[in-house]
Write a protein that holds these residues in place. Sequence first.
Motif, PDB file in Angstrom:
ATOM      1  N   THR A 107     -24.460  13.274 -15.827  1.00 49.59           N
ATOM      2  CA  THR A 107     -25.140  12.305 -15.011  1.00 49.59           C
ATOM      3  C   THR A 107     -24.293  11.310 -14.324  1.00 49.59           C
ATOM      4  O   THR A 107     -23.133  11.305 -14.701  1.00 49.59           O
ATOM      5  N   GLN A 108     -24.524  10.585 -13.258  1.00 48.29           N
ATOM      6  CA  GLN A 108     -23.607   9.643 -12.510  1.00 48.29           C
ATOM      7  C   GLN A 108     -23.263   8.420 -13.610  1.00 48.29           C
ATOM      8  O   GLN A 108     -21.890   8.310 -13.448  1.00 48.29           O
ATOM      9  N   ARG A 109     -23.989   8.179 -14.594  1.00 51.12           N
ATOM     10  CA  ARG A 109     -23.536   6.979 -15.310  1.00 51.12           C
ATOM     11  C   ARG A 109     -22.529   7.632 -16.304  1.00 51.12           C
ATOM     12  O   ARG A 109     -21.380   6.896 -16.529  1.00 51.12           O
ATOM     13  N   GLU A 110     -22.647   8.798 -16.726  1.00 47.89           N
ATOM     14  CA  GLU A 110     -21.794   9.570 -17.513  1.00 47.89           C
ATOM     15  C   GLU A 110     -20.263   9.596 -16.926  1.00 47.89           C
ATOM     16  O   GLU A 110     -19.405   9.520 -17.275  1.00 47.89           O
TER      17      GLU A 110
ATOM     18  N   ALA B  87     -20.863   4.344 -25.778  1.00 42.83           N
ATOM     19  CA  ALA B  87     -20.421   5.587 -26.877  1.00 42.83           C
ATOM     20  C   ALA B  87     -21.555   6.729 -26.660  1.00 42.83           C
ATOM     21  O   ALA B  87     -21.119   7.873 -26.757  1.00 42.83           O
ATOM     22  N   THR B  88     -22.799   6.542 -26.477  1.00 44.92           N
ATOM     23  CA  THR B  88     -23.939   7.478 -26.288  1.00 44.92           C
ATOM     24  C   THR B  88     -23.306   8.461 -25.018  1.00 44.92           C
ATOM     25  O   THR B  88     -23.584   9.660 -24.879  1.00 44.92           O
ATOM     26  N   HIS B  89     -23.093   7.753 -23.722  1.00 41.71           N
ATOM     27  CA  HIS B  89     -22.868   8.267 -22.617  1.00 41.71           C
ATOM     28  C   HIS B  89     -21.446   9.201 -22.878  1.00 41.71           C
ATOM     29  O   HIS B  89     -21.406  10.392 -22.489  1.00 41.71           O
ATOM     30  N   LEU B  90     -20.601   8.682 -23.642  1.00 41.95           N
ATOM     31  CA  LEU B  90     -19.162   9.423 -23.736  1.00 41.95           C
ATOM     32  C   LEU B  90     -19.429  10.607 -24.689  1.00 41.95           C
ATOM     33  O   LEU B  90     -18.952  11.748 -24.614  1.00 41.95           O
ATOM     34  N   ARG B  91     -20.289  10.486 -25.923  1.00 46.84           N
ATOM     35  CA  ARG B  91     -20.544  11.638 -26.761  1.00 46.84           C
ATOM     36  C   ARG B  91     -21.325  12.746 -25.854  1.00 46.84           C
ATOM     37  O   ARG B  91     -21.197  13.764 -26.248  1.00 46.84           O
TER      38      ARG B  91
END
Length: 90
Positions: A25-28, A56-60
Amino acid sequence: MLDLQRAPGTNEGPISRSADRSTLTQRELEALKLVAKGYGYAEVSALLGVSVHTTATHLRSVYSKLSVHSKNEAVYEATLLGLIPAPSQF
């Protein structure tokens, strides 16, 4: 690391990566770019205006999608896939 496959029906030829550029996603991607610049989770959170938990959720999610287990691996794979610019191009 990502699964590597030879060209169909052969044991020779180029190895292709199975990850799809559109899976992040763009945010990731924003979080990953900041990590690639050397920012820690708290700094990424402040810059994106989200909680450390959200970062942390995005990076996981990035790790899972790229089949990696660390920030360094994620940056390396994303650079190889052309998802983020090489560090010298920031």
